[in-house]
Design a protein around this motif. Structure first.
Motif, PDB file in Angstrom:
ATOM      1  N   ALA A  56      40.904  36.206  25.480  1.00 11.82           N
ATOM      2  CA  ALA A  56      42.034  35.286  25.330  1.00 11.82           C
ATOM      3  C   ALA A  56      42.957  35.382  26.546  1.00 11.82           C
ATOM      4  O   ALA A  56      43.451  34.361  27.052  1.00 11.82           O
ATOM      5  CB  ALA A  56      42.805  35.596  24.047  1.00 11.82           C
ATOM      6  N   PHE A  57      43.194  36.600  27.033  1.00 11.90           N
ATOM      7  CA  PHE A  57      44.019  36.791  28.220  1.00 11.90           C
ATOM      8  C   PHE A  57      43.391  36.107  29.437  1.00 11.90           C
ATOM      9  O   PHE A  57      44.065  35.373  30.164  1.00 11.90           O
ATOM     10  CB  PHE A  57      44.225  38.285  28.488  1.00 11.90           C
ATOM     11  CG  PHE A  57      44.872  38.574  29.807  1.00 11.90           C
ATOM     12  CD1 PHE A  57      46.194  38.255  30.036  1.00 11.90           C
ATOM     13  CD2 PHE A  57      44.139  39.155  30.839  1.00 11.90           C
ATOM     14  CE1 PHE A  57      46.792  38.518  31.263  1.00 11.90           C
ATOM     15  CE2 PHE A  57      44.715  39.421  32.059  1.00 11.90           C
ATOM     16  CZ  PHE A  57      46.053  39.097  32.278  1.00 11.90           C
ATOM     17  N   ILE A  58      42.109  36.330  29.656  1.00  6.80           N
ATOM     18  CA  ILE A  58      41.409  35.727  30.803  1.00  6.80           C
ATOM     19  C   ILE A  58      41.451  34.202  30.721  1.00  6.80           C
ATOM     20  O   ILE A  58      41.701  33.519  31.717  1.00  6.80           O
ATOM     21  CB  ILE A  58      39.954  36.246  30.898  1.00  6.80           C
ATOM     22  CG1 ILE A  58      39.949  37.755  31.165  1.00  6.80           C
ATOM     23  CG2 ILE A  58      39.156  35.483  31.954  1.00  6.80           C
ATOM     24  CD1 ILE A  58      40.639  38.174  32.436  1.00  6.80           C
ATOM     25  N   ARG A  59      41.224  33.657  29.522  1.00  3.94           N
ATOM     26  CA  ARG A  59      41.304  32.194  29.345  1.00  3.94           C
ATOM     27  C   ARG A  59      42.699  31.694  29.708  1.00  3.94           C
ATOM     28  O   ARG A  59      42.846  30.658  30.378  1.00  3.94           O
ATOM     29  CB  ARG A  59      40.982  31.805  27.896  1.00  3.94           C
ATOM     30  CG  ARG A  59      39.517  31.579  27.632  1.00  3.94           C
ATOM     31  CD  ARG A  59      39.274  30.883  26.284  1.00  3.94           C
ATOM     32  NE  ARG A  59      39.938  31.533  25.155  1.00  3.94           N
ATOM     33  CZ  ARG A  59      39.464  32.572  24.483  1.00  3.94           C
ATOM     34  NH1 ARG A  59      38.304  33.105  24.821  1.00  3.94           N
ATOM     35  NH2 ARG A  59      40.135  33.091  23.470  1.00  3.94           N
ATOM     36  N   SER A  60      43.716  32.408  29.273  1.00  7.14           N
ATOM     37  CA  SER A  60      45.090  32.002  29.566  1.00  7.14           C
ATOM     38  C   SER A  60      45.382  32.029  31.060  1.00  7.14           C
ATOM     39  O   SER A  60      46.046  31.130  31.586  1.00  7.14           O
ATOM     40  CB  SER A  60      46.079  32.916  28.820  1.00  7.14           C
ATOM     41  OG  SER A  60      45.948  32.764  27.436  1.00  7.14           O
ATOM     42  N   VAL A  61      44.876  33.052  31.748  1.00  7.92           N
ATOM     43  CA  VAL A  61      45.050  33.123  33.197  1.00  7.92           C
ATOM     44  C   VAL A  61      44.382  31.933  33.866  1.00  7.92           C
ATOM     45  O   VAL A  61      44.972  31.251  34.697  1.00  7.92           O
ATOM     46  CB  VAL A  61      44.492  34.452  33.761  1.00  7.92           C
ATOM     47  CG1 VAL A  61      44.427  34.416  35.281  1.00  7.92           C
ATOM     48  CG2 VAL A  61      45.317  35.632  33.283  1.00  7.92           C
ATOM     49  N   ASP A  63      43.725  29.091  32.628  1.00  7.14           N
ATOM     50  CA  ASP A  63      44.414  27.848  32.244  1.00  7.14           C
ATOM     51  C   ASP A  63      45.796  27.720  32.880  1.00  7.14           C
ATOM     52  O   ASP A  63      46.486  26.733  32.653  1.00  7.14           O
ATOM     53  CB  ASP A  63      44.539  27.764  30.720  1.00  7.14           C
ATOM     54  CG  ASP A  63      43.193  27.532  30.039  1.00  7.14           C
ATOM     55  OD1 ASP A  63      42.234  27.125  30.718  1.00  7.14           O
ATOM     56  OD2 ASP A  63      43.127  27.754  28.804  1.00  7.14           O
ATOM     57  N   GLY A  64      46.218  28.731  33.630  1.00  5.84           N
ATOM     58  CA  GLY A  64      47.498  28.674  34.332  1.00  5.84           C
ATOM     59  C   GLY A  64      48.700  29.048  33.490  1.00  5.84           C
ATOM     60  O   GLY A  64      49.836  28.716  33.835  1.00  5.84           O
ATOM     61  N   ALA A  65      48.504  29.741  32.403  1.00  2.82           N
ATOM     62  CA  ALA A  65      49.610  30.064  31.500  1.00  2.82           C
ATOM     63  C   ALA A  65      50.640  31.010  32.103  1.00  2.82           C
ATOM     64  O   ALA A  65      51.766  31.069  31.631  1.00  2.82           O
ATOM     65  CB  ALA A  65      49.049  30.695  30.209  1.00  2.82           C
ATOM     66  N   PHE A  66      50.294  31.732  33.144  1.00  4.46           N
ATOM     67  CA  PHE A  66      51.202  32.721  33.709  1.00  4.46           C
ATOM     68  C   PHE A  66      51.679  32.353  35.113  1.00  4.46           C
ATOM     69  O   PHE A  66      52.242  33.180  35.797  1.00  4.46           O
ATOM     70  CB  PHE A  66      50.532  34.111  33.738  1.00  4.46           C
ATOM     71  CG  PHE A  66      50.036  34.528  32.390  1.00  4.46           C
ATOM     72  CD1 PHE A  66      50.918  34.926  31.401  1.00  4.46           C
ATOM     73  CD2 PHE A  66      48.683  34.510  32.082  1.00  4.46           C
ATOM     74  CE1 PHE A  66      50.468  35.304  30.146  1.00  4.46           C
ATOM     75  CE2 PHE A  66      48.212  34.892  30.847  1.00  4.46           C
ATOM     76  CZ  PHE A  66      49.112  35.285  29.868  1.00  4.46           C
ATOM     77  N   GLY A  67      51.430  31.146  35.538  1.00  5.72           N
ATOM     78  CA  GLY A  67      51.779  30.780  36.902  1.00  5.72           C
ATOM     79  C   GLY A  67      52.715  29.708  37.055  1.00  5.72           C
ATOM     80  O   GLY A  67      53.603  29.196  36.736  1.00  5.72           O
TER      81      GLY A  67
END
Length: 67
Positions: A56-61, A63-67
């Protein structure tokens, strides 16, 4: 007692700076999970993630969730 650290092979991102600033290291856990630690403090705390949490963390990264 440090069962989390026993026999783990830690990897630092190839994008990390040569000075080692703000870097984390990741190690695979038995069963597919991951352990994460601060590369500047290898004896410090270790966070552990289940395979589902890590994916889930890798998918979020990605998908640009932390940028």
């Amino acid at each position: 007692m440090e069962p989390i650290r026993s026999g783990l092979v830690w990897h630092k991102s190839s994008l990390s700076s040569a000075e080692g600033q703000n870097c984390v290291e990741v190690a695979a856990l038995p069963g597919g999970g991951r352990a994460v630690r601060d590369s500047k403090d290898p004896g410090g705390p270790v966070l552990t993630f289940t395979p589902d949490e890590w994916h889930a963390f890798i998918r979020s990264v990605k998908d640009g969730a932390f940028g």
